[in-house]
Design a protein around this motif. Structure first.
Motif, PDB file in Angstrom:
ATOM      1  N   MET A 142      -4.828   4.462   6.261  1.00 42.07           N
ATOM      2  CA  MET A 142      -4.354   3.194   5.705  1.00 42.07           C
ATOM      3  C   MET A 142      -4.733   2.030   6.617  1.00 42.07           C
ATOM      4  O   MET A 142      -5.057   0.941   6.127  1.00 42.07           O
ATOM      5  N   THR A 143      -4.731   2.258   7.913  1.00 40.17           N
ATOM      6  CA  THR A 143      -5.169   1.195   8.830  1.00 40.17           C
ATOM      7  C   THR A 143      -6.614   0.806   8.500  1.00 40.17           C
ATOM      8  O   THR A 143      -6.961  -0.382   8.463  1.00 40.17           O
TER       9      THR A 143
ATOM     10  N   TYR B  74       0.837  -1.213   0.000  1.00 43.06           N
ATOM     11  CA  TYR B  74       0.000   0.000   0.000  1.00 43.06           C
ATOM     12  C   TYR B  74       0.865   1.254   0.000  1.00 43.06           C
ATOM     13  O   TYR B  74       1.993   1.250   0.506  1.00 43.06           O
TER      14      TYR B  74
ATOM     15  N   GLY C  80       5.017  -6.757   4.600  1.00 42.81           N
ATOM     16  CA  GLY C  80       6.360  -6.467   5.101  1.00 42.81           C
ATOM     17  C   GLY C  80       6.645  -4.985   5.045  1.00 42.81           C
ATOM     18  O   GLY C  80       5.987  -4.241   4.315  1.00 42.81           O
TER      19      GLY C  80
ATOM     20  N   GLY D 237      -1.182   9.928   8.600  1.00 46.13           N
ATOM     21  CA  GLY D 237      -1.350  10.204  10.029  1.00 46.13           C
ATOM     22  C   GLY D 237      -2.780  10.398  10.497  1.00 46.13           C
ATOM     23  O   GLY D 237      -3.023  10.933  11.576  1.00 46.13           O
TER      24      GLY D 237
ATOM     25  N   ARG E  33       3.700   0.467  12.101  1.00 42.67           N
ATOM     26  CA  ARG E  33       2.546   0.726  12.980  1.00 42.67           C
ATOM     27  C   ARG E  33       1.250   0.261  12.319  1.00 42.67           C
ATOM     28  O   ARG E  33       0.376  -0.305  12.984  1.00 42.67           O
TER      29      ARG E  33
ATOM     30  N   SER F 193       4.718   2.371   8.441  1.00 42.13           N
ATOM     31  CA  SER F 193       4.166   1.129   7.907  1.00 42.13           C
ATOM     32  C   SER F 193       4.168   0.031   8.979  1.00 42.13           C
ATOM     33  O   SER F 193       3.220  -0.758   9.076  1.00 42.13           O
TER      34      SER F 193
ATOM     35  N   GLY G   8      -4.987   7.649  10.265  1.00 34.31           N
ATOM     36  CA  GLY G   8      -5.522   6.296  10.426  1.00 34.31           C
ATOM     37  C   GLY G   8      -6.165   5.744   9.157  1.00 34.31           C
ATOM     38  O   GLY G   8      -6.844   4.716   9.189  1.00 34.31           O
TER      39      GLY G   8
ATOM     40  N   ASN H  17      10.951   1.877   8.368  1.00 35.41           N
ATOM     41  CA  ASN H  17       9.660   2.488   8.001  1.00 35.41           C
ATOM     42  C   ASN H  17       8.662   2.296   9.152  1.00 35.41           C
ATOM     43  O   ASN H  17       7.836   1.380   9.146  1.00 35.41           O
TER      44      ASN H  17
ATOM     45  N   LEU I 285       0.129   5.818   0.239  1.00 36.80           N
ATOM     46  CA  LEU I 285      -0.867   6.877   0.416  1.00 36.80           C
ATOM     47  C   LEU I 285      -0.211   8.235   0.176  1.00 36.80           C
ATOM     48  O   LEU I 285       0.949   8.456   0.558  1.00 36.80           O
TER      49      LEU I 285
ATOM     50  N   LYS J 110      -1.119  -2.413  13.994  1.00 39.09           N
ATOM     51  CA  LYS J 110      -2.511  -2.055  14.333  1.00 39.09           C
ATOM     52  C   LYS J 110      -3.500  -2.972  13.627  1.00 39.09           C
ATOM     53  O   LYS J 110      -4.626  -3.127  14.075  1.00 39.09           O
TER      54      LYS J 110
HETATM   55  C1  LIG Z   1       2.802   3.729   5.522  1.00 35.86           C
HETATM   56  C2  LIG Z   1       1.616   4.619   5.190  1.00 35.86           C
HETATM   57  C3  LIG Z   1       0.738   3.941   4.153  1.00 35.86           C
HETATM   58  C4  LIG Z   1       0.799   4.833   6.474  1.00 35.86           C
HETATM   59  O1  LIG Z   1      -0.435   5.457   6.146  1.00 35.86           O
HETATM   60  P1  LIG Z   1      -1.259   6.297   7.247  1.00 35.86           P
HETATM   61  O2  LIG Z   1      -2.663   6.419   6.770  1.00 35.86           O
HETATM   62  O3  LIG Z   1      -0.515   7.521   7.599  1.00 35.86           O
HETATM   63  O4  LIG Z   1      -1.193   5.280   8.472  1.00 35.86           O
HETATM   64  P2  LIG Z   1      -2.005   5.379   9.830  1.00 35.86           P
HETATM   65  O5  LIG Z   1      -2.373   6.814  10.102  1.00 35.86           O
HETATM   66  O6  LIG Z   1      -3.080   4.373   9.771  1.00 35.86           O
HETATM   67  O7  LIG Z   1      -0.899   4.907  10.882  1.00 35.86           O
HETATM   68  C5  LIG Z   1       0.407   5.474  10.882  1.00 35.86           C
HETATM   69  C6  LIG Z   1       1.046   5.235  12.229  1.00 35.86           C
HETATM   70  O8  LIG Z   1       2.448   5.464  12.137  1.00 35.86           O
HETATM   71  C7  LIG Z   1       2.840   6.408  13.115  1.00 35.86           C
HETATM   72  N1  LIG Z   1       3.986   7.111  12.551  1.00 35.86           N
HETATM   73  C8  LIG Z   1       4.069   7.756  11.376  1.00 35.86           C
HETATM   74  N2  LIG Z   1       5.309   8.220  11.196  1.00 35.86           N
HETATM   75  C9  LIG Z   1       6.031   7.849  12.268  1.00 35.86           C
HETATM   76  C10 LIG Z   1       7.373   8.023  12.674  1.00 35.86           C
HETATM   77  N3  LIG Z   1       8.259   8.655  11.903  1.00 35.86           N
HETATM   78  N4  LIG Z   1       7.763   7.495  13.864  1.00 35.86           N
HETATM   79  C11 LIG Z   1       6.892   6.831  14.643  1.00 35.86           C
HETATM   80  N5  LIG Z   1       5.590   6.622  14.301  1.00 35.86           N
HETATM   81  C12 LIG Z   1       5.185   7.135  13.142  1.00 35.86           C
HETATM   82  C13 LIG Z   1       1.611   7.244  13.339  1.00 35.86           C
HETATM   83  O9  LIG Z   1       1.671   7.914  14.573  1.00 35.86           O
HETATM   84  C14 LIG Z   1       0.547   6.146  13.320  1.00 35.86           C
HETATM   85  O10 LIG Z   1       0.590   5.342  14.485  1.00 35.86           O
HETATM   86  P3  LIG Z   1      -0.411   5.530  15.718  1.00 35.86           P
HETATM   87  O11 LIG Z   1      -1.795   5.348  15.187  1.00 35.86           O
HETATM   88  O12 LIG Z   1       0.030   4.489  16.677  1.00 35.86           O
HETATM   89  O13 LIG Z   1      -0.188   6.939  16.223  1.00 35.86           O
HETATM   90  C15 LIG Z   1       2.070   6.006   4.657  1.00 35.86           C
HETATM   91  O14 LIG Z   1       2.933   6.576   5.601  1.00 35.86           O
HETATM   92  C16 LIG Z   1       2.773   5.907   3.306  1.00 35.86           C
HETATM   93  O15 LIG Z   1       2.128   5.903   2.259  1.00 35.86           O
HETATM   94  N6  LIG Z   1       4.101   5.863   3.361  1.00 35.86           N
HETATM   95  C17 LIG Z   1       4.914   5.789   2.126  1.00 35.86           C
HETATM   96  C18 LIG Z   1       4.741   4.465   1.390  1.00 35.86           C
HETATM   97  C19 LIG Z   1       4.925   3.264   2.302  1.00 35.86           C
HETATM   98  O16 LIG Z   1       5.682   3.293   3.254  1.00 35.86           O
HETATM   99  N7  LIG Z   1       4.198   2.180   1.978  1.00 35.86           N
HETATM  100  C20 LIG Z   1       4.308   0.950   2.718  1.00 35.86           C
HETATM  101  C21 LIG Z   1       5.467   0.163   2.252  1.00 35.86           C
HETATM  102  S1  LIG Z   1       5.681  -1.268   3.295  1.00 35.86           S
END
Ligand SMILES: CC(C)(COP(=O)(O)OP(=O)(O)OC[C@H]1O[C@@H](n2cnc3c(N)ncnc32)[C@H](O)[C@@H]1OP(=O)(O)O)[C@@H](O)C(=O)NCCC(=O)NCCS
Length: 184
Positions: A103-104, A91, A126, A99, A136, A134, A101, A131, A93, A140
């Protein structure tokens, strides 16, 4: 491709007209490198990737419920080395939506869909060990850690060795505690 609606999101089939919206997030340094790919350099590059995703039919587009603009993708990928009822989850986003929630919410809905509506019985997922966002999402969503593996990726034209943490959910785990995934 099944349309999946959650509290805030719609997961729908991708279409060629999503290319510009995909490029808007795929060009950023915050998205691709975390998922193992180099940021896109043009809308044409996004259009090519999009067409590939449409052909393989394993990836949903993510939009909000009130706007059909693409803000990310989520996929359940077949793996040739695995038995056919295994799928690997991936995935991404748009950074403007991180941040909250979202993607969760998308991952939980896709897990329910996979185990309720298809013959999938294991979902793997994975993340690079650096990262944390991801990681988290995966935690979750109730995935169970399996092992770390080293993999090579081509990033910005260089071969880069990354450590990936791998996780799984089985259909038996899902059946034992459905509420964990269905409450979203
Ligand atoms: C990974 C990704 C999809 C997450 O999407 P999202 O909608 O922001 O995810 P959520 O909001 O559901 O959850 C993110 C969690 O990570 C935490 N988080 C984000 N950045 C963080 C950091 N640098 N350090 C610690 N925690 C972090 C948030 O606090 C949240 O956790 P919480 O609910 O316990 O507070 C998004 O960051 C993304 O697209 N990243 C780039 C592409 C990627 O990494 N894809 C996955 C490859 S495996």
């Amino acid at each position: 491709m099944e349309r999946i609606v959650t509290k805030r999101l719609v997961l729908r089939a991708l279409k060629p007209s999503d290319a510009a919206a995909m490029f808007d997030y795929a060009k950023t340094d915050e998205v691709g490198p975390q998922a193992g790919w180099t940021p896109h350099k043009s809308v044409e590059e996004s259009a090519n990737i999009l067409n590939y995703m449409i052909r393989t039919n394993e990836v949903w587009g993510i939009t909000t419920r009130d706007n059909d603009t693409l803000i990310g993708t989520i996929g359940l990928h077949k793996d040739e080395d695995e038995k056919s009822t295994f799928r690997s989850l991936g995935y991404v986003l748009h950074p403007a939506y991180h941040g909250q929630g979202l993607m969760t919410e998308a991952v939980k809905a896709l897990i329910v869909y996979a185990f309720e509506q298809t013959n999938i019985d294991i979902i793997g997922c994975g993340h690079f060990t650096d990262n944390i966002a991801s990681q988290r999402v995966i935690e979750k969503c109730g995935f169970i850690y399996q092992k770390n593996i080293e993999k090579d990726f081509n990033l910005f034209g260089f071969k880069v060795r990354k450590t990936c943490a791998e996780y799984e959910i089985t259909i038996d785990m899902y059946k034992e505690n459905k509420l964990l995934w269905q409450q979203h």
